[in-house]
Design a protein around this motif. Structure first.
Motif, PDB file in Angstrom:
ATOM      1  N   HIS A  19       7.060  13.339  81.126  1.00  8.92           N
ATOM      2  CA  HIS A  19       5.590  13.239  81.875  1.00  8.92           C
ATOM      3  C   HIS A  19       5.486  11.827  82.159  1.00  8.92           C
ATOM      4  O   HIS A  19       4.904  11.230  83.253  1.00  8.92           O
ATOM      5  N   TYR A  20       5.523  10.779  81.370  1.00  8.75           N
ATOM      6  CA  TYR A  20       5.095   9.473  81.681  1.00  8.75           C
ATOM      7  C   TYR A  20       6.403   8.778  82.539  1.00  8.75           C
ATOM      8  O   TYR A  20       6.045   7.985  83.320  1.00  8.75           O
ATOM      9  N   PHE A  21       7.498   9.097  82.200  1.00  7.64           N
ATOM     10  CA  PHE A  21       8.662   8.355  83.304  1.00  7.64           C
ATOM     11  C   PHE A  21       8.066   9.014  84.598  1.00  7.64           C
ATOM     12  O   PHE A  21       8.382   8.133  85.419  1.00  7.64           O
ATOM     13  N   LEU A  22       8.263  10.248  84.860  1.00 10.48           N
ATOM     14  CA  LEU A  22       7.952  10.701  86.064  1.00 10.48           C
ATOM     15  C   LEU A  22       6.770  10.140  87.201  1.00 10.48           C
ATOM     16  O   LEU A  22       6.913  10.008  88.114  1.00 10.48           O
ATOM     17  N   LEU A  23       5.768   9.698  86.303  1.00 12.00           N
ATOM     18  CA  LEU A  23       4.538   9.407  86.867  1.00 12.00           C
ATOM     19  C   LEU A  23       4.682   7.756  87.112  1.00 12.00           C
ATOM     20  O   LEU A  23       4.337   7.434  87.932  1.00 12.00           O
ATOM     21  N   ASN A  24       5.412   7.112  86.143  1.00 12.29           N
ATOM     22  CA  ASN A  24       5.196   5.579  86.209  1.00 12.29           C
ATOM     23  C   ASN A  24       6.440   4.711  86.394  1.00 12.29           C
ATOM     24  O   ASN A  24       6.539   3.473  86.638  1.00 12.29           O
ATOM     25  N   TYR A  25       7.805   5.729  86.250  1.00 10.36           N
ATOM     26  CA  TYR A  25       8.955   4.675  86.255  1.00 10.36           C
ATOM     27  C   TYR A  25      10.282   5.406  86.914  1.00 10.36           C
ATOM     28  O   TYR A  25       9.852   6.580  87.481  1.00 10.36           O
ATOM     29  N   ARG A  26      11.173   4.985  87.256  1.00 10.29           N
ATOM     30  CA  ARG A  26      12.360   5.367  87.878  1.00 10.29           C
ATOM     31  C   ARG A  26      13.695   4.775  87.137  1.00 10.29           C
ATOM     32  O   ARG A  26      13.552   3.715  86.561  1.00 10.29           O
ATOM     33  N   LEU A  27      14.712   5.414  87.161  1.00  9.23           N
ATOM     34  CA  LEU A  27      15.971   5.034  86.574  1.00  9.23           C
ATOM     35  C   LEU A  27      16.970   4.885  87.519  1.00  9.23           C
ATOM     36  O   LEU A  27      17.194   5.582  88.582  1.00  9.23           O
ATOM     37  N   GLU A  28      17.532   3.710  87.161  1.00  9.16           N
ATOM     38  CA  GLU A  28      18.768   3.047  88.241  1.00  9.16           C
ATOM     39  C   GLU A  28      20.114   3.264  87.323  1.00  9.16           C
ATOM     40  O   GLU A  28      20.033   2.508  86.278  1.00  9.16           O
ATOM     41  N   ARG A  29      21.097   4.095  87.743  1.00 12.30           N
ATOM     42  CA  ARG A  29      22.365   4.036  87.160  1.00 12.30           C
ATOM     43  C   ARG A  29      23.417   2.918  87.637  1.00 12.30           C
ATOM     44  O   ARG A  29      22.974   2.756  88.699  1.00 12.30           O
ATOM     45  N   LEU A  30      23.861   2.441  86.579  1.00 12.21           N
ATOM     46  CA  LEU A  30      24.804   1.273  86.909  1.00 12.21           C
ATOM     47  C   LEU A  30      26.107   1.485  86.858  1.00 12.21           C
ATOM     48  O   LEU A  30      26.973   0.946  87.600  1.00 12.21           O
ATOM     49  N   ASN A  31      26.491   2.761  86.396  1.00  9.95           N
ATOM     50  CA  ASN A  31      28.010   2.874  86.364  1.00  9.95           C
ATOM     51  C   ASN A  31      27.993   4.631  86.400  1.00  9.95           C
ATOM     52  O   ASN A  31      28.539   5.361  85.406  1.00  9.95           O
ATOM     53  N   SER A  32      27.669   5.194  87.362  1.00 12.28           N
ATOM     54  CA  SER A  32      27.559   6.615  87.190  1.00 12.28           C
ATOM     55  C   SER A  32      28.999   7.376  87.732  1.00 12.28           C
ATOM     56  O   SER A  32      29.145   8.280  87.284  1.00 12.28           O
ATOM     57  N   GLU A  33      30.022   6.438  87.953  1.00 15.18           N
ATOM     58  CA  GLU A  33      31.385   6.826  87.839  1.00 15.18           C
ATOM     59  C   GLU A  33      32.097   7.274  86.305  1.00 15.18           C
ATOM     60  O   GLU A  33      33.020   7.779  86.318  1.00 15.18           O
ATOM     61  N   SER A  34      31.324   6.926  85.359  1.00 23.09           N
ATOM     62  CA  SER A  34      31.653   7.065  84.060  1.00 23.09           C
ATOM     63  C   SER A  34      31.929   8.450  83.606  1.00 23.09           C
ATOM     64  O   SER A  34      30.869   9.487  83.955  1.00 23.09           O
TER      65      SER A  34
END
Length: 454
Positions: free
Chosen positions: A413-428
């Motif tokens: 809930h709080y992530f969706l409202l206030n934050y975002r995620l950036e992957r740095l090694n999505s090829e893993s």
């Protein structure tokens, strides 16, 4: 000379193949020699080599390849009957993959008892869960369902401090300049919830004690009551010395149950974040639901409530789908206490029974396009008995399932409202043994959204 060397290697290879074949036959003979072949019809399968059994192919497929390939190797050779003999974790075993058969094993605690593959795993689990309580108490806990343990009041106590921990955790992560390892941070989040819950034990004790007092009054005034809850059963039961459980002991058992779902929280939360980050359109849909919940909130209300969490229909589907795909508890271990007939076969007494829940969740007959992350499949999906087992089934259904889902819901809930995620090694790449995780650390950054974007 070359002809002689070619002949030598041919003979050598034939000899090696014959030796392997002999060892496999010898292992099967050793495992089944005491069984009455006229009365005991084993499922088809392969008991593998002595001591090693099928573990090499299992570990290889789960750690380095496609985990579904392990069971498909059985179905390709022996058909789709849903039961196969194998030699797993040093023991002759029956692998169960069909939903109905899985459910039958999990529901039948008289003939299939919990049995881990090693003493070290048993000891470790006993320290973390209610498996370590005394024999009579354990027997009692196995005989009662747990659906009524975590009621509205108990969960309401958790919401406030889970919210505080989620916000504090995300703010701390968003302030870090260095990358984070996502699974590690989610484990820290789950651990903080446990520690905070232990500190809130006094409040839970008061709630459970009030429930006991209320139930005692109701039972005294209404002798005709026939429907009994876990509370009734605990209040009526006795310990090994024939004495009724004290109120303190009953409260302790209820609290112990309340923490039972923690093991699934961190990986489920991690993968939910990753799946949503990989599917922006699904993330947006989940975000809009959370924004709508906040918009409909009364002006006097400033924080998330349990009632609002129960309105999160789409987010609940996101969690359902994540649990289906992650399925941290695979396989589930049981042991046959006596010879059991099932689906035309015999499960011999003393053999291990491995309920392969991952195969149930990844079977296209149960879930079309099973490898696809698709929360909307739950819009009109009618789950048949045994088709959805992320928390087990029967009397050993995970008692902390509701609390685990609550933690994940608050966090998302709080992530969706206030934050975002950036992957740095999505090829893993992903490995599935001993648990599902990336082969390299899942490195990422958490960014806090600006007020106009939040």
């Amino acid at each position: 000379m070359e002809h002689d060397m070619g002949w030598f290697f041919t003979v050598l290879m034939v000899g090696i193949v014959a030796l392997f074949g002999f060892l496999k036959k010898a292992n099967e003979w050793f495992c089944v020699k005491k069984l009455d072949k006229n009365q005991c019809i084993l499922p088809p399968g392969d008991l593998g080599w002595p001591f090693i059994g099928n573990m090499l192919s299992f570990v290889k497929s789960y750690k380095y390849g496609d985990p579904e390939s392990f069971i498909s190797s059985f179905t390709t050779r022996y058909g789709t009957g849903g039961m196969y003999k194998a030699f797993m974790y040093g023991k002759p075993s029956i692998i169960v993959t069909a939903p109905e058969a899985c459910r039958q094993v999990l529901m039948d605690e008289e003939h299939f008892v919990l049995s881990f593959p090693s003493k070290s795993m048993t000891d470790l689990t006993a320290k973390r869960t209610f498996h370590g309580v005394k024999r009579q108490q354990h027997k009692l806990l196995r005989q009662i369902t747990t659906g009524s343990i975590i009621g509205h009041e108990a969960l309401s106590v958790y919401v406030d401090y889970i919210r505080e921990i989620a916000i504090a955790s995300f703010d701390k992560l968003a302030s870090r300049k260095d990358p984070i390892e996502l699974l590690t941070e989610m484990r820290k989040y789950a651990s903080q919830v446990i520690m905070r819950a232990l500190k809130a034990r006094e409040n839970l004790t008061k709630i459970f004690q009030a429930a006991i007092d209320e139930r005692r009054i109701k039972n005294a005034s209404d002798k005709s009551r026939t429907k009994r809850s876990i509370l009734d059963l605990l209040m009526e039961s006795k310990d090994e010395e024939g004495r009724k459980f004290s109120d303190e002991k009953i409260v302790n058992i209820l609290i112990l149950y309340s923490f039972g779902g923690q093991i699934s929280t961190a990986p489920t939360a991690t993968w939910a974040l990753l799946y949503l980050q990989e599917h922006p359109e699904l993330l947006q849909k989940a975000k809009e639901e959370q924004e709508d919940i906040v918009k409909r909130r009364p002006s006097s209300q400033t924080a998330l409530t349990l009632n609002e969490i129960r309105q999160m229909k789409y987010l609940s589907k996101v969690i359902n789908e994540t649990l289906r795909l992650v399925n941290a508890s695979s396989p589930l271990f049981r042991e046959a206490t006596t010879a059991v007939k099932m689906n035309g076969y015999t499960i011999p007494q003393g053999w291990k029974v491995l309920v392969w829940t991952r195969n149930v969740h990844m079977d296209p007959n149960n879930y079309p396009n099973p490898k696809e992350f698709n929360p909307s499949r739950w819009d009109d999906h009618e789950t048949k008995p045994g088709q959805y087992l992320p928390f087990g089934a029967g009397r050993r259904f995970c008692p902390g399932a509701d609390l685990a889902r609550l933690e994940i819901s608050v966090l998302l809930h709080y992530f969706l409202l206030n934050y975002r995620l950036e992957r740095l090694n999505s090829e893993s790449k992903v490995q599935y043994f001993p648990t599902i995780r990336h082969t390299a650390d899942c490195l990422a950054r958490i960014r806090k959204l600006s007020a106009e974007n939040a």
